[in-house]
Design a protein around this motif. Structure first.
Motif, PDB file in Angstrom:
ATOM      1  N   HIS A 342     -20.541  -5.076  61.721  1.00  0.00           N
ATOM      2  CA  HIS A 342     -21.499  -5.073  60.608  1.00  0.00           C
ATOM      3  C   HIS A 342     -21.621  -6.464  59.978  1.00  0.00           C
ATOM      4  O   HIS A 342     -22.710  -6.864  59.555  1.00  0.00           O
ATOM      5  CB  HIS A 342     -21.078  -4.036  59.563  1.00  0.00           C
ATOM      6  N   MET A 343     -20.504  -7.207  59.935  1.00  0.00           N
ATOM      7  CA  MET A 343     -20.568  -8.569  59.406  1.00  0.00           C
ATOM      8  C   MET A 343     -21.453  -9.442  60.292  1.00  0.00           C
ATOM      9  O   MET A 343     -22.275 -10.218  59.792  1.00  0.00           O
ATOM     10  CB  MET A 343     -19.157  -9.162  59.316  1.00  0.00           C
ATOM     11  N   ALA A 344     -21.298  -9.307  61.613  1.00  0.00           N
ATOM     12  CA  ALA A 344     -22.105 -10.089  62.548  1.00  0.00           C
ATOM     13  C   ALA A 344     -23.586  -9.775  62.406  1.00  0.00           C
ATOM     14  O   ALA A 344     -24.438 -10.643  62.601  1.00  0.00           O
ATOM     15  CB  ALA A 344     -21.648  -9.832  63.978  1.00  0.00           C
ATOM     16  N   LYS A 345     -23.904  -8.545  62.042  1.00  0.00           N
ATOM     17  CA  LYS A 345     -25.301  -8.130  61.883  1.00  0.00           C
ATOM     18  C   LYS A 345     -25.826  -8.395  60.476  1.00  0.00           C
ATOM     19  O   LYS A 345     -26.967  -8.076  60.160  1.00  0.00           O
ATOM     20  CB  LYS A 345     -25.435  -6.646  62.225  1.00  0.00           C
ATOM     21  N   GLY A 346     -24.968  -8.971  59.614  1.00  0.00           N
ATOM     22  CA  GLY A 346     -25.394  -9.301  58.262  1.00  0.00           C
ATOM     23  C   GLY A 346     -25.343  -8.140  57.296  1.00  0.00           C
ATOM     24  O   GLY A 346     -25.855  -8.235  56.171  1.00  0.00           O
ATOM     25  N   GLU A 347     -24.713  -7.034  57.698  1.00  0.00           N
ATOM     26  CA  GLU A 347     -24.612  -5.842  56.842  1.00  0.00           C
ATOM     27  C   GLU A 347     -23.277  -5.894  56.102  1.00  0.00           C
ATOM     28  O   GLU A 347     -22.314  -5.199  56.440  1.00  0.00           O
ATOM     29  CB  GLU A 347     -24.742  -4.584  57.710  1.00  0.00           C
ATOM     30  N   LEU A 348     -23.224  -6.742  55.082  1.00  0.00           N
ATOM     31  CA  LEU A 348     -21.953  -7.071  54.442  1.00  0.00           C
ATOM     32  C   LEU A 348     -21.373  -5.918  53.625  1.00  0.00           C
ATOM     33  O   LEU A 348     -20.150  -5.772  53.536  1.00  0.00           O
ATOM     34  CB  LEU A 348     -22.127  -8.306  53.561  1.00  0.00           C
ATOM     35  N   GLY A 349     -22.224  -5.093  53.020  1.00  0.00           N
ATOM     36  CA  GLY A 349     -21.724  -3.951  52.250  1.00  0.00           C
ATOM     37  C   GLY A 349     -20.964  -2.978  53.131  1.00  0.00           C
ATOM     38  O   GLY A 349     -19.845  -2.543  52.786  1.00  0.00           O
ATOM     39  N   GLU A 352     -17.642  -4.562  54.311  1.00  0.00           N
ATOM     40  CA  GLU A 352     -16.585  -4.529  53.289  1.00  0.00           C
ATOM     41  C   GLU A 352     -15.976  -3.144  53.164  1.00  0.00           C
ATOM     42  O   GLU A 352     -14.752  -2.998  53.024  1.00  0.00           O
ATOM     43  CB  GLU A 352     -17.160  -4.981  51.945  1.00  0.00           C
ATOM     44  N   SER A 353     -16.808  -2.120  53.264  1.00  0.00           N
ATOM     45  CA  SER A 353     -16.306  -0.748  53.168  1.00  0.00           C
ATOM     46  C   SER A 353     -15.326  -0.437  54.288  1.00  0.00           C
ATOM     47  O   SER A 353     -14.248   0.133  54.058  1.00  0.00           O
ATOM     48  CB  SER A 353     -17.486   0.234  53.210  1.00  0.00           C
TER      49      SER A 353
END
Length: 524
Positions: A342-349, A352-353
């Motif tokens: 998710h971090m690589a795809k820019g989905e930071l929320g 973090e979860s």
């Protein structure tokens, strides 16, 4: 500094300055250069580059007869120019010629300062162009030889350094600089299959699927048994919806290495996506047969490798299978991989979860806190990122990716104006993995601390490793302004603008000090 910061900076010897961390280099001999020598050097460089271009032509078209120049049709010319541009060799050839042209301008035309009138500039450029063209023909006639077997143009950096600098630029999301390092590596050795493969993975990272496919094909042209290139070209074919071709390459990979668990796992994931349940089951059975780790599964191990190669769709499929195969025994590795995806795809929320779920399962794993630090850093939460990075580095067990942690933590210290802590952290990075970025960080920290001599040493070291970094030239100009060196301040500022300094704050600071001291810009 807080005790924790002192702890993680303990690798720095307090008695040492910047000088002790700079590697010893042989002194460069001073060279004098008159007009005749400058023109002679230009002739030599023209001849060298001409031979290198001829070698490229011969390799491309397989021609070595005396009539090969006559065979240079427009189509072949366009193809050759395209190859030189796409491989980075055109840039390397241009750089090889640049210094000799500068010598000609200085020694033959006696030009070292800026033009005050545009008409004078145009007149000078016209005269220079005519002169260089005439001397180019002389250089070719003097030195050019169809039988010359010149070695490929050497790079000022070795392959290991280029790989490290490219990855570091990726970390800073400076993809233009990263691409340049990948291209320089290819210019160093066009027949390096690993260099083509790495450039292909980078192309996927930046979303250039067609370029990635081209790179993986080049890799396979050099090494037909490159298992990862076979798999990644299949991935590209899936992205382009050429499923028959993708299937061929995935199946070929299992024939090339029948005992490779990753090849069987990827083939199974592909079959599953195409609703071939029997084929998928068979492939996963083979994958498990050749998987010999007790601390992971074929799906988690495959997801780890595929994530590094930016094959995100396959990573998602692998993690979905892990969830279905063991929903009640998901471990920390699963949640960390999901967070990284998710971090690589820019989905930071979402990232973090998932990483917080991982820390619940094991709060003593420094890799989890490092990942949380990266997520917060990318989200602009500097203080939260700092706390997690400091926590990570306080563990005695070294964590993979320590260099990236140090770089980002040091940059946070700079943002928070903790300049001594920033200097120490950048020096640790310089000690283990020196680069333009690490030495620039030391230079900025020293400049902010008023340590101008050490700042100049660090910035000079950064300039040796990358003489086209605009920030390095910008800060060198600041140091020269502060130390009253008019000519060097003007030159550094000129180069900063020439290589594209865009940092508005740094530009404003330079111009402000120029106004204060009354020099530093040749336009004054």
């Amino acid at each position: 500094l807080p005790a924790q910061i002192q702890n993680i900076s303990s690798g720095i010897n307090a008695e040492y300055g910047v000088t002790e961390y700079i590697p010893k280099r042989c002194s460069l001999a001073k060279q004098s250069c008159g007009a005749d020598e400058a023109v002679a050097d230009y002739h030599k460089q023209i001849g060298d580059v001409a031979n290198l271009v001829l070698n490229e032509y011969r390799q491309k078209f397989g021609i070595s007869s005396e009539g090969e120049i006559e065979d240079l049709t427009d189509e072949r010319k366009r193809t050759l120019i395209y190859d030189l541009n796409s491989s980075g060799k055109y840039f390397a050839f241009k750089e090889q010629l640049k210094q000799s042209v500068v010598k000609v301008v200085r020694e033959k035309f006696f030009k070292t300062s800026a033009f005050t009138k545009e008409e004078e500039l145009h007149q000078f450029l016209s005269e220079l162009y005519v002169f260089l063209i005439e001397e180019m023909h002389k250089g070719v006639s003097q030195v050019f030889s169809l039988q010359n077997n010149s070695a490929p143009l050497p790079s000022p950096l070795d392959e290991e350094s280029l790989i490290h600098f490219a990855k570091e630029a990726e970390l800073n999301q400076n993809y233009e600089l990263a691409a340049r390092y990948y291209q320089e590596r290819l210019a160093m050795d066009h027949n390096n299959s690993s260099a083509w493969f790495d450039y292909g993975c980078f192309s996927l990272l930046v979303g250039n699927v067609s370029k990635a496919g081209e790179c993986f094909r080049e890799c396979l042209g050099l090494d037909q048994h490159h298992i990862l290139a076979l798999l990644m070209y299949g991935v590209v074919c899936v992205m382009e919806e050429r499923y028959d071709v993708a299937e061929t390459f995935f199946e070929d990979s299992t024939c090339v290495q029948p005992d490779n668990y990753l090849a069987w796992t990827v083939l199974g994931l592909f079959y599953d996506s195409r609703d071939n349940d029997i084929g998928a089951e068979m492939a996963f059975l083979e994958a498990n047969k050749h998987f010999h780790r007790d601390d992971s599964t074929v799906f988690l191990a495959a997801a780890t490798t595929l994530l590094d190669m930016h094959a995100y769709t396959l990573v998602e499929n692998a993690l979905s299978h892990e969830l279905l195969s063991s929903p009640k025994s998901l471990n920390q590795e699963y949640y960390l991989l999901l967070a990284k995806l998710h971090m690589a795809k820019g989905e930071l929320g979402e990232a973090e979860s998932y990483v917080k779920q991982a820390t619940v399962l094991n709060h003593t794993n420094p890799a989890a806190w490092a990942l949380l630090g990266h997520i917060l850093y990318l989200g602009g939460e500097s203080k939260g990122a700092r706390d997690n990075y400091e926590r990570t580095l306080s563990y005695e067990t070294p964590v993979p990716g320590t260099h990236s942690i140090r770089l980002r933590l040091a940059s946070i210290y700079l943002q928070l104006q903790q300049y001594s802590a920033a200097k120490n952290m950048f020096l640790l990075a310089c000690r283990d993995s020196p680069s333009c970025i690490t030495w620039l960080g030391v230079g900025i920290s020293c400049y902010r601390l008023g340590e101008l001599s050490e700042a100049e040493q660090a910035l000079s070291e950064a300039n040796i490793l990358n003489n086209t970094d605009p920030e390095v030239w910008g800060y060198l100009s600041l140091v020269c302004l502060k130390t009253g060196r008019k000519l060097e301040a003007e030159q550094s500022y000129k180069y900063a603008l020439r290589v594209g300094l865009k940092d508005a704050d740094l530009l404003t600071e330079v111009k402000t000090i120029q106004q204060e001291v009354g020099f530093g810009d040749a336009g004054f």
